[in-house]
Design an enzyme around this catalytic site. Structure first.
Site, PDB file in Angstrom:
ATOM      1  N   TYR A  56       0.847  -1.204   0.000  1.00 35.39           N
ATOM      2  CA  TYR A  56       0.000   0.000   0.000  1.00 35.39           C
ATOM      3  C   TYR A  56       0.882   1.254   0.000  1.00 35.39           C
ATOM      4  CZ  TYR A  56      -3.804   3.120   1.488  1.00 35.39           C
ATOM      5  OH  TYR A  56      -4.730   4.138   1.577  1.00 35.39           O
ATOM      6  N   LYS A  97       1.026   4.217  -2.838  1.00 33.57           N
ATOM      7  CA  LYS A  97       0.650   5.605  -2.547  1.00 33.57           C
ATOM      8  C   LYS A  97       1.857   6.555  -2.644  1.00 33.57           C
ATOM      9  CE  LYS A  97      -3.808   4.993  -1.757  1.00 33.57           C
ATOM     10  NZ  LYS A  97      -4.876   5.617  -2.528  1.00 33.57           N
TER      11      LYS A  97
HETATM   12  N1  LIG Z   1     -10.031   4.445   4.849  1.00 36.05           N
HETATM   13  C1  LIG Z   1      -8.782   4.799   5.141  1.00 36.05           C
HETATM   14  O1  LIG Z   1      -8.271   4.516   6.237  1.00 36.05           O
HETATM   15  C2  LIG Z   1      -7.971   5.579   4.134  1.00 36.05           C
HETATM   16  C3  LIG Z   1      -6.869   6.332   4.590  1.00 36.05           C
HETATM   17  C4  LIG Z   1      -6.117   7.042   3.675  1.00 36.05           C
HETATM   18  C5  LIG Z   1      -6.441   6.991   2.334  1.00 36.05           C
HETATM   19  N2  LIG Z   1      -7.519   6.247   1.914  1.00 36.05           N
HETATM   20  C6  LIG Z   1      -7.796   6.194   0.477  1.00 36.05           C
HETATM   21  O2  LIG Z   1      -9.115   6.654   0.244  1.00 36.05           O
HETATM   22  C7  LIG Z   1      -9.623   6.022  -0.946  1.00 36.05           C
HETATM   23  C8  LIG Z   1     -11.011   5.456  -0.666  1.00 36.05           C
HETATM   24  O3  LIG Z   1     -10.886   4.413   0.281  1.00 36.05           O
HETATM   25  P1  LIG Z   1     -12.072   3.919   1.228  1.00 36.05           P
HETATM   26  O4  LIG Z   1     -11.555   4.002   2.594  1.00 36.05           O
HETATM   27  O5  LIG Z   1     -13.319   4.603   0.875  1.00 36.05           O
HETATM   28  O6  LIG Z   1     -12.132   2.378   0.810  1.00 36.05           O
HETATM   29  P2  LIG Z   1     -13.388   1.415   0.548  1.00 36.05           P
HETATM   30  O7  LIG Z   1     -14.522   1.776   1.417  1.00 36.05           O
HETATM   31  O8  LIG Z   1     -12.852   0.034   0.627  1.00 36.05           O
HETATM   32  O9  LIG Z   1     -13.777   1.749  -0.961  1.00 36.05           O
HETATM   33  C9  LIG Z   1     -12.926   1.397  -2.025  1.00 36.05           C
HETATM   34  C10 LIG Z   1     -13.602   1.742  -3.338  1.00 36.05           C
HETATM   35  O10 LIG Z   1     -12.711   1.380  -4.414  1.00 36.05           O
HETATM   36  C11 LIG Z   1     -13.440   0.595  -5.357  1.00 36.05           C
HETATM   37  N3  LIG Z   1     -12.552  -0.361  -6.019  1.00 36.05           N
HETATM   38  C12 LIG Z   1     -11.677  -1.225  -5.434  1.00 36.05           C
HETATM   39  N4  LIG Z   1     -11.077  -1.980  -6.372  1.00 36.05           N
HETATM   40  C13 LIG Z   1     -11.575  -1.577  -7.566  1.00 36.05           C
HETATM   41  C14 LIG Z   1     -11.347  -1.988  -8.910  1.00 36.05           C
HETATM   42  N5  LIG Z   1     -10.480  -2.982  -9.225  1.00 36.05           N
HETATM   43  N6  LIG Z   1     -12.047  -1.379  -9.898  1.00 36.05           N
HETATM   44  C15 LIG Z   1     -12.927  -0.391  -9.601  1.00 36.05           C
HETATM   45  N7  LIG Z   1     -13.170   0.044  -8.359  1.00 36.05           N
HETATM   46  C16 LIG Z   1     -12.508  -0.551  -7.351  1.00 36.05           C
HETATM   47  C17 LIG Z   1     -14.511  -0.115  -4.529  1.00 36.05           C
HETATM   48  O11 LIG Z   1     -15.632  -0.460  -5.316  1.00 36.05           O
HETATM   49  P3  LIG Z   1     -16.034  -1.959  -5.755  1.00 36.05           P
HETATM   50  O12 LIG Z   1     -15.412  -2.885  -4.765  1.00 36.05           O
HETATM   51  O13 LIG Z   1     -17.527  -1.954  -5.757  1.00 36.05           O
HETATM   52  O14 LIG Z   1     -15.462  -2.076  -7.127  1.00 36.05           O
HETATM   53  C18 LIG Z   1     -14.909   0.982  -3.557  1.00 36.05           C
HETATM   54  O15 LIG Z   1     -15.848   1.841  -4.170  1.00 36.05           O
HETATM   55  C19 LIG Z   1      -8.592   4.974  -1.343  1.00 36.05           C
HETATM   56  O16 LIG Z   1      -7.768   5.480  -2.369  1.00 36.05           O
HETATM   57  C20 LIG Z   1      -7.788   4.779  -0.075  1.00 36.05           C
HETATM   58  O17 LIG Z   1      -6.478   4.321  -0.336  1.00 36.05           O
HETATM   59  C21 LIG Z   1      -8.294   5.563   2.786  1.00 36.05           C
END
Ligand SMILES: NC(=O)c1ccc[n+]([C@@H]2O[C@H](COP(=O)([O-])OP(=O)(O)OC[C@H]3O[C@@H](n4cnc5c(N)ncnc54)[C@H](OP(=O)(O)O)[C@@H]3O)[C@@H](O)[C@H]2O)c1
Length: 260
Positions: free
Chosen positions: A147, A151
């Site tokens: 990860y 990033k």
């Molecule tokens: N939550 C945290 O702690 C955190 C912290 C820092 C940064 N972020 C970043 O914030 C962003 C959103 O994360 P989140 O926390 O909202 O995660 P999440 O709830 O797991 O959502 C991930 C999203 O990505 C989509 N996705 C995953 N693989 C995919 C693929 N192969 N093709 C198309 N869509 C795909 C999923 O949709 P489907 O599975 O329906 O395709 C879902 O809509 C990410 O970039 C993550 O790295 C998150």
């Protein structure tokens, strides 16, 4: 930057942060192209949002699907914004990591989407790209080597793209949340964060911060304190952060082992 009336493509729209961003943008008057693999979840989300939006179901690691998405966007008319928000994360020590999957979703696909949609975005007077990174895009953290690599790469790509495009019409922004309560974090990650005292934000807080970054046209935004301090400290005095994380390693290894 004014959001009202802008057409914005949002990947990862069905996820925790994605849904909250979609709601913020829709309330601000944007017209969204919502993307994820789950077509039913996309339709459910669209129903909840104020305004008119389109959905496109695609696996962003599939290059043919990305081409279809590019054609779809061209058929829709003007495109003003791309938010690369889709992401996956694996909490495991190095031996168990699936690097290819994380690099494809978190780094390669956003790079390809930027490349493919750039000509269309550049036709607009006031367009933007936001790449959603992470605090782990600046701090190498044990248990998250794949990860972090993805990033760190996304942050480097975003910076290079921004500098390559210069002070043109298209703005390129990097947005780095810290840990947030969404499905991307397993129970083991949440428990580890609790024990280590790592704060976690709500998706709504994160989405509001992204909207405020967009409105202010701020190039880079890192969320959370002390995470912002650690990002700077890690850049200037990495040996200090080496020591701080060394003290946490046993706890990190314990939680990584519980989930494998
Ligand atoms: N939550 C945290 O702690 C955190 C912290 C820092 C940064 N972020 C970043 O914030 C962003 C959103 O994360 P989140 O926390 O909202 O995660 P999440 O709830 O797991 O959502 C991930 C999203 O990505 C989509 N996705 C995953 N693989 C995919 C693929 N192969 N093709 C198309 N869509 C795909 C999923 O949709 P489907 O599975 O329906 O395709 C879902 O809509 C990410 O970039 C993550 O790295 C998150």
């Amino acid at each position: 930057m004014n959001i009202k009336g802008k057409t914005i493509l949002l990947t990862g729209a069905t996820g925790g942060i994605g849904q909250a961003i979609a709601m913020e943008l829709a309330k601000a008057g944007a017209e969204l192209i919502l993307v994820s693999r789950d077509s039913e979840a996309l339709l459910r989300l669209r129903q909840q949002l104020p305004g008119q939006h389109r959905v496109f179901s695609a696996d962003i690691t599939d290059e043919k699907a990305l081409r279809r998405l590019q054609v779809f966007c061209q058929q829709q008319g003007a495109l003003h914004g791309l938010i690369n928000n889709a992401g996956i994360s694996q909490f495991d020590m190095v031996a168990q990591q699936d690097y290819a999957a994380q690099i494809k979703v978190n780094l390669l696909a956003p790079m390809q989407l930027c490349q493919q949609l750039l000509p269309q975005l550049q036709q607009q007077a006031d367009a933007f790209i936001v790449n959603v990174g992470s605090a782990f895009g600046s701090i190498g953290y044990p248990g998250f080597s794949g990860y972090c690599a993805s990033k760190f790469g996304l942050r480097g790509f975003t910076e290079a793209l921004k500098r390559e495009l210069g002070a043109g019409k298209l703005q390129v922004l990097y947005f780095a949340p810290r840990a947030t309560h969404t499905g991307i974090n397993s129970a083991a990650v949440v428990a580890m964060n609790q024990q280590l005292g790592n704060q976690m934000d709500s998706p709504e807080q994160v989405a509001a911060a992204l909207l405020s970054q967009l409105k202010a046209s701020q190039s880079r935004r890192f969320l959370g304190w002390p995470e912002q301090l650690f990002v700077r400290l890690n850049a200037l005095f990495p040996a200090l952060v080496d020591k701080a994380l060394q003290k946490k390693l046993a706890v990190i290894e314990k939680y990584a082992a519980t989930k494998s």
